[in-house]
Design an enzyme around this catalytic site. Structure first.
Site, short mmCIF file in Angstrom:
data_model
loop_
_atom_site.label_atom_id
_atom_site.label_comp_id
_atom_site.label_asym_id
_atom_site.label_seq_id
_atom_site.Cartn_x
_atom_site.Cartn_y
_atom_site.Cartn_z
N ASP A 67 -8.85 -5.55 0.44
CA ASP A 67 -7.96 -6.68 0.14
C ASP A 67 -7.16 -7.11 1.38
OD1 ASP A 67 -8.87 -5.90 -2.33
OD2 ASP A 67 -6.91 -5.57 -3.23
N PHE A 112 -14.12 21.41 12.65
CA PHE A 112 -14.60 20.16 12.06
C PHE A 112 -15.52 19.49 13.07
CE2 PHE A 112 -13.50 17.39 8.44
CZ PHE A 112 -13.02 18.36 7.57
N GLY A 120 0.83 -1.20 0.00
CA GLY A 120 0.00 0.00 0.00
C GLY A 120 0.86 1.24 0.00
N ALA A 121 0.51 2.20 -0.88
CA ALA A 121 1.30 3.42 -1.03
C ALA A 121 0.45 4.66 -0.78
CB ALA A 121 1.91 3.45 -2.42
N ARG A 127 -15.57 7.57 13.82
CA ARG A 127 -14.37 8.41 13.68
C ARG A 127 -14.74 9.88 13.57
NH1 ARG A 127 -11.61 10.79 9.35
NH2 ARG A 127 -12.73 9.70 7.69
N SER A 166 -8.54 10.54 10.53
CA SER A 166 -7.93 9.45 9.76
C SER A 166 -6.55 9.87 9.27
CB SER A 166 -8.79 9.06 8.57
OG SER A 166 -8.07 8.14 7.79
N ARG A 175 -20.33 12.66 12.88
CA ARG A 175 -20.95 12.19 11.63
C ARG A 175 -22.10 11.22 11.85
NH1 ARG A 175 -15.29 11.57 8.27
NH2 ARG A 175 -15.00 13.82 8.07
N GLU A 220 -16.59 17.87 5.24
CA GLU A 220 -17.15 18.53 6.42
C GLU A 220 -16.59 19.96 6.55
OE1 GLU A 220 -17.50 15.42 9.38
OE2 GLU A 220 -16.48 16.80 10.72
N GLN A 223 -18.53 3.91 8.95
CA GLN A 223 -19.07 5.28 9.00
C GLN A 223 -19.76 5.70 7.71
OE1 GLN A 223 -16.33 8.94 9.13
NE2 GLN A 223 -17.33 8.88 11.12
N GLY A 275 -1.16 7.28 2.40
CA GLY A 275 -0.46 8.01 3.46
C GLY A 275 0.18 7.07 4.47
N ALA A 276 -0.54 6.03 4.88
CA ALA A 276 -0.01 5.12 5.90
C ALA A 276 1.19 4.35 5.35
CB ALA A 276 -1.10 4.15 6.36
C1 LIG Z 1 -13.28 11.68 -0.37
C2 LIG Z 1 -12.60 11.46 0.94
C3 LIG Z 1 -12.18 12.54 1.69
C4 LIG Z 1 -11.53 12.35 2.92
N1 LIG Z 1 -11.12 13.43 3.65
C5 LIG Z 1 -10.47 13.23 4.82
C6 LIG Z 1 -9.97 14.34 5.59
O1 LIG Z 1 -10.08 15.49 5.20
N2 LIG Z 1 -9.37 14.07 6.77
C7 LIG Z 1 -9.21 12.80 7.23
O2 LIG Z 1 -8.65 12.62 8.31
N3 LIG Z 1 -9.65 11.74 6.50
C8 LIG Z 1 -10.25 11.91 5.32
N4 LIG Z 1 -10.68 10.84 4.60
C9 LIG Z 1 -10.29 9.50 5.02
C10 LIG Z 1 -8.82 9.27 4.66
O3 LIG Z 1 -8.50 9.94 3.47
C11 LIG Z 1 -8.51 7.79 4.46
O4 LIG Z 1 -9.02 7.04 5.51
C12 LIG Z 1 -6.99 7.61 4.43
O5 LIG Z 1 -6.40 8.47 3.48
C13 LIG Z 1 -6.60 6.18 4.16
O6 LIG Z 1 -5.21 6.12 3.97
P1 LIG Z 1 -4.47 4.73 3.85
O7 LIG Z 1 -3.03 5.03 3.69
O8 LIG Z 1 -4.90 3.84 4.94
O9 LIG Z 1 -5.08 4.09 2.52
P2 LIG Z 1 -5.03 4.61 0.95
O10 LIG Z 1 -4.56 6.00 0.82
O11 LIG Z 1 -6.29 4.25 0.36
O12 LIG Z 1 -3.95 3.66 0.36
C14 LIG Z 1 -4.20 2.28 0.17
C15 LIG Z 1 -3.08 1.74 -0.66
O13 LIG Z 1 -3.15 0.33 -0.67
C16 LIG Z 1 -2.96 -0.14 -1.98
N5 LIG Z 1 -3.58 -1.45 -2.08
C17 LIG Z 1 -4.84 -1.81 -1.71
N6 LIG Z 1 -5.01 -3.12 -1.91
C18 LIG Z 1 -3.85 -3.60 -2.40
C19 LIG Z 1 -3.39 -4.87 -2.82
N7 LIG Z 1 -4.18 -5.95 -2.78
N8 LIG Z 1 -2.13 -4.98 -3.27
C20 LIG Z 1 -1.31 -3.93 -3.36
N9 LIG Z 1 -1.69 -2.68 -2.98
C21 LIG Z 1 -2.94 -2.54 -2.51
C22 LIG Z 1 -3.54 0.94 -2.88
O14 LIG Z 1 -2.96 0.89 -4.15
C23 LIG Z 1 -3.12 2.20 -2.11
O15 LIG Z 1 -1.80 2.57 -2.49
C24 LIG Z 1 -11.33 11.04 3.39
C25 LIG Z 1 -11.75 9.95 2.63
C26 LIG Z 1 -12.38 10.15 1.41
C27 LIG Z 1 -12.85 8.96 0.64
#
Ligand SMILES: Cc1cc2nc3c(=O)[nH]c(=O)nc-3n(C[C@H](O)[C@H](O)[C@H](O)COP(=O)(O)OP(=O)(O)OC[C@H]3O[C@@H](n4cnc5c(N)ncnc54)[C@H](O)[C@@H]3O)c2cc1C
Length: 597
Positions: free
Chosen positions: A218, A117, A13-14, A412, A417, A283, A252, A237, A16-17
């Site tokens: 996944d 918020f 996964g690439a 949340r 997040s 929310r 929001e 949520q 933020g986390a």
């Molecule tokens: C429209 C929207 C607005 C939001 N706004 C906010 C906000 O303002 N503030 C806030 O705190 N939160 C917000 N959130 C929530 C927050 O953005 C997400 O919860 C957070 O960015 C998730 O980050 P992540 O790194 O966990 O996952 P993601 O950024 O989704 O990254 C997941 C990664 O996993 C990879 N991946 C997935 N499955 C596989 C696989 N099988 N094999 C290889 N790679 C895989 C994908 O390619 C991707 O790189 C928002 C969410 C949405 C949908």
């Protein structure tokens, strides 16, 4: 034969986390990131409103207030030690991103700008506090660009468009992953000392959703198949303001800037449900209020949507009624230009997808599936824990939306997040690298890729006549109708029967594309299998929880029940069905009390 690679730390996964984990892991260990999407297309890039951190740049604020608001927002299901850790770490991590070059919006005197918020309050007055640190309404985009550049600088190796299908477990420890390279259809085995799952959420399980196509759960599904439980899956949520029918999110932040929700009678109905913070309640509270308004016939034109009104004259009218002021004490007033500057992408979305201009017209909105509170259980260092005694699984880590630390509990708060992915991404990366430095590679089994291959072969060679698109559509509609904002035993039993029927039909699915190169037909079918597993786990967990808490609102059990249900659900996927066990919530400073806004 699968190709083999070896890295000390492999991150799946690439977003933020994943990028934060990679940045920290790569300072100590040879690190690779695998992503099914090109990194900067990850879902983090869509995050709009901001990162919650009590910098106190515009008014008094404290990490302790942020901690309490998060505990309360979680409906007391969040683990308070982890929440406190996150809220205190939020402040230095925002400054760290600033120093990496993230272009935050600024106050007139050059500090990081902050806005209100939902659920974030001044703990003395109970009024909304400006805590969200933002880069216009493109905060997530800026996070991704910033972290990706830092990772490149740090020599992280990226395998873009590699979809992970399986986790390799040897002697009870993570030993690597198996992935398919989308461009060639070849399988690759990644041998690793430590694996970090950062695969994001699973909001594609519901019909109306703010989540992108890739959000198919996944990581959780792969873990479940390897005997790892999923925690608190019943808590999903629904964000109050998705564009009607499309689900696309209206942040929001629009309400933070003064936008209000309006029903068919022109009433600002949140005054009745959350008299103190109104449109900035949390929310779950707002989504339920909207459902009640629509059910009682006050949807716009009697339909299943309401208005979000951010026209300057409306904002100014309610700001005056609320006595809202600017940081310098002057009355809060906005112009169309200011709104456009604060939420430019939102204005653009509405003009593009709805053909309306929010500066002169209200926006039709409905609750939209948005965020997974549940996920792979971890402790606050990102280590995956595999039972009710919090036993750590060696070499396996999870962070971000795929994980359940649990800092969000039953609901949340907005902006939490992005804090979560940064803080726990960092610690997961650090811990994974430390573990890798002290560990040897586990010997890989000769058949490491066999399970992944057998899953794909079964789909490719099935002679059935079922279409993935039909199963997917019926699944999403079922989840939206029966395992959505409001739930009942009867509805969820119907949903469970339907999910099991769909799982049976899935065994007879037919793939049209039998090729190897970018076979998205095949991979979408594999992802559908993940969603079906997650739907069953979610529904079984939700059926068992006979109370209402946070995002889990049962019409047949409308009260929160701390005596019987102040505990986390753990669900295992076993041969004979889903098994549930429970573990206690960590309570440190804040005993549960009634939650009002
Ligand atoms: C429209 C929207 C607005 C939001 N706004 C906010 C906000 O303002 N503030 C806030 O705190 N939160 C917000 N959130 C929530 C927050 O953005 C997400 O919860 C957070 O960015 C998730 O980050 P992540 O790194 O966990 O996952 P993601 O950024 O989704 O990254 C997941 C990664 O996993 C990879 N991946 C997935 N499955 C596989 C696989 N099988 N094999 C290889 N790679 C895989 C994908 O390619 C991707 O790189 C928002 C969410 C949405 C949908």
């Amino acid at each position: 034969m699968a190709q083999h690679h070896q890295f000390e730390v492999v991150i799946v996964g690439a977003g933020g986390a994943g990028l934060m984990a990679a940045l920290y892991a790569s300072r100590k260990a040879k690190t690779a990131v695998l992503s099914k999407l090109y990194p900067t297309r990850s879902h983090t890039g869509t995050a709009q409103g901001g990162i919650g951190a009590a910098l106190g740049n515009l008014e008094e604020d404290h990490p302790e207030w942020h901690t309490f608001d998060t505990v309360k927002g979680s409906d007391y299901l969040g683990d308070q030690d982890a929440i406190e850790f996150m809220c205190y770490e939020a402040v230095p991590i925002v400054y760290e991103l600033e120093h990496m070059g993230l272009p935050f919006s600024r106050t007139p005197d050059g500090r990081i700008a902050q806005r209100p918020f939902g659920g974030h309050t001044n703990n003395v007055t109970g009024k909304p506090v400006r805590r969200s640190c933002y880069a216009a309404d493109r905060t997530g985009h800026m996070i991704l660009q910033t972290l990706y550049q830092q990772c490149i600088k740090n020599h992280v190796t990226f395998f873009d468009e590699f979809q992970v299908l399986d986790l390799i477990v040897v002697n009870g420890a993570a030993a690597g992953v198996v992935a398919i390279e989308l461009a060639t259809g070849e399988l690759h085995v990644f041998h690793a000392k430590a694996v970090v799952f950062a695969t994001g959420g699973h909001g594609r399980l519901w019909e109306i959703t703010s989540n992108a196509y890739a959000y198919t759960g996944d990581g959780i599904a792969i873990a479940l198949r390897r005997g790892i439980p999923a925690e608190d899956m019943e808590f999903f949520q629904f964000h109050p303001t998705g564009i009607y029918r499309l689900g696309i999110l209206i942040t929001e932040g629009v309400r933070g800037e003064g936008g209000v929700l309006i029903n068919d009678k022109g009433e600002r109905f949140m005054e009745r449900y959350a008299p103190r913070v109104k449109d900035l309640a949390s929310r779950d509270v707002i989504s339920r209020a909207m459902y009640i308004e629509m059910r009682e016939g006050r949807g716009i034109g009697g339909q299943r949507y309401l208005y979000l009104d951010v026209r300057p004259e409306t904002v100014n009218k309610y700001a005056e009624l609320d006595g809202r002021t600017r940081p310098d004490g002057s009355p809060y007033r906005v112009t169309a230009e200011e709104i456009l500057a604060k939420v430019p992408d939102i204005i653009d979305f509405c003009r593009t997808y709805l053909g309306i201009d929010p500066l002169t017209q209200p926006i039709p909105v409905q609750p939209t599936a948005h965020y997974a509170m549940g996920g792979i259980p971890t402790n606050k260092f990102g280590e995956v824990v595999i039972d009710e005694h919090n036993t750590v699984m060696p070499g396996l880590y999870a962070a971000g939306e795929v994980a359940c630390v649990s800092v969000h509990g039953a609901n949340r708060l907005g902006t939490n997040s992005l804090v979560d992915i940064l803080v726990f991404g960092k610690y997961a990366g650090l811990r994974a690298a430390e573990f890798a430095r002290g560990a040897a590679f586990q010997p890989l089994p000769a058949d490491a890729a066999d399970f992944a291959r057998s899953q794909l072969d079964r789909l490719l060679h099935s002679q059935g006549s079922e279409r993935a698109a039909d199963i997917s559509r019926e699944l999403k509609a079922t989840m939206f109708d029966h395992v959505g904002v409001f739930r009942t035993e009867e509805g969820m039993r119907q949903a469970l029967a339907k999910i099991r029927e769909l799982k049976e039909r899935y065994r007879h699915i037919r793939i049209q594309d039998r090729g190897r190169i970018f076979n998205m037909d095949l991979l979408n079918a594999w992802e559908l299998g993940n969603l079906l597993d997650l739907a069953e786990v979610t529904t079984v967990s939700a059926l068992a929880r006979t109370e209402s808490r946070g995002a889990h609102a049962r019409e047949d059990y409308p009260q929160r029940d701390d005596v019987n249900w102040l505990k986390h659900t753990l669900a295992w996927m076993c041969q004979d069905g889903i098994q549930l066990r429970y573990k206690p919530v960590v309570i440190t400073k804040y005993p549960p009390k009634e939650r009002t806004y």
